[in-house]
Design an enzyme around this catalytic site. Structure first.
Site, short mmCIF file in Angstrom:
data_model
loop_
_atom_site.label_atom_id
_atom_site.label_comp_id
_atom_site.label_asym_id
_atom_site.label_seq_id
_atom_site.Cartn_x
_atom_site.Cartn_y
_atom_site.Cartn_z
N SER A 156 -8.95 -59.63 -7.70
CA SER A 156 -10.35 -59.91 -7.44
C SER A 156 -11.09 -59.94 -8.78
O SER A 156 -10.63 -60.56 -9.73
CB SER A 156 -10.93 -58.87 -6.47
OG SER A 156 -12.29 -59.10 -6.21
N SER A 157 -12.18 -59.24 -8.89
CA SER A 157 -12.98 -59.23 -10.12
C SER A 157 -14.02 -58.13 -10.02
O SER A 157 -14.47 -57.78 -8.91
CB SER A 157 -13.68 -60.59 -10.31
OG SER A 157 -14.70 -60.50 -11.29
#
Length: 264
Positions: A156-157
């Site tokens: 993800s981030s």
């Protein structure tokens, strides 16, 4: 499956890494190979074909000679994940291996920098079809072949929990990955399978070049470790650990790999 050689904790296992022709995906694929894993790397565009073969060559040139294969597949197409897995299964059988996948790294993704008033339905679909639906369908396609004590690792981030101007579509898609991770961890843990997410902060890569410079500069200043961006290798090390036996009691978690910029 033979016992792993000391220093090769993933020997005898097979991983699929999406978006693995460059950047974090390529780094993860190489790190898994260094740990003894055979690696199937997924790429999309024709221009990525040569880069993908370079990653394959780097993996197969390692001293312990793990196997590697590059498969082209556009995760914007709903049928692509099943096609990818069928190709992977044929390759495994041809190499005398069981049609089992031990590790899936859902890394493929795209970003979009647009302000709220400029976003179109097509923009929304282009990002979510890869970042969210692609992750879902890829995991579904692997599921019948996922081994006991398998590992699903989603990339993800830190943007999933942060608000950056012009990045609402990207950030919200990455937040969706966290939700998928928690639910899948609850569903798949009965046989020892773990599902986790890694949230990188800014990492020096081609994708970083598209993020507004002022956002990156602000993140550097707010990063406790050395006020810098991360490296591909630093993120790949976290993924490599999650892929191994040492992480067996960790599931449903989101790990911030950001030098402390984000602390969960």
């Amino acid at each position: 499956m033979s016992s792993p050689i000391s220093g090769l904790p993933l020997q005898g296992k097979t991983a699929i890494v999406t978006g693995a022709s460059r950047g974090i995906g390529a780094g993860v694929a190489l790190e898994l190979g260094k740990r003894g894993c055979d690696v199937i790397i997924i790429y999309n565009s024709p221009k990525s074909a040569e880069l993908s073969q370079e990653v394959v060559s780097r993996i197969t040139s390692l001293p312990h000679h793990p196997k590697a294969l590059a498969i082209r597949g556009d995760l914007r197409e709903p049928q692509a994940p099943e096609s990818i897995v069928e190709t992977a299964k044929s390759w495994l059988i041809a190499n005398g291996r069981q049609d089992k996948i031990h590790i899936l790294v859902n890394n493929a993704g795209m970003e979009l920098v647009k302000r709220l008033g400029e976003i179109t339905p097509e923009d929304f679909a282009s990002v979510y079809d890869i970042n969210v639906r692609g992750t879902l369908l890829m995991t579904q396609a692997v599921l019948p072949y996922l081994s006991e004590r398998g590992r699903v690792i989603n990339i993800s981030s830190v943007g999933a929990r942060a608000g950056f101007p012009g990045l609402s579509i990207y950030c919200s898609s990455k937040a969706a990955i966290e939700g998928l991770t928690r639910s899948w961890a609850a569903e798949l843990g009965h046989n020892g399978t773990t599902v986790n997410t890694v949230n990188p902060g800014p990492v020096q890569s081609e994708m970083l070049d598209n993020i507004p410079k002022e956002i990156i500069d602000a993140q550097k200043k707010a990063t406790p470790i050395q006020n810098r961006v991360g490296t591909v290798e630093e993120v790949a090390d976290v993924v490599g650990w999650l892929a191994g036996e040492e992480s067996r009691w960790i599931t449903g978690q989101t790990i911030s790999a950001s030098g402390g910029w984000a602390m969960y």
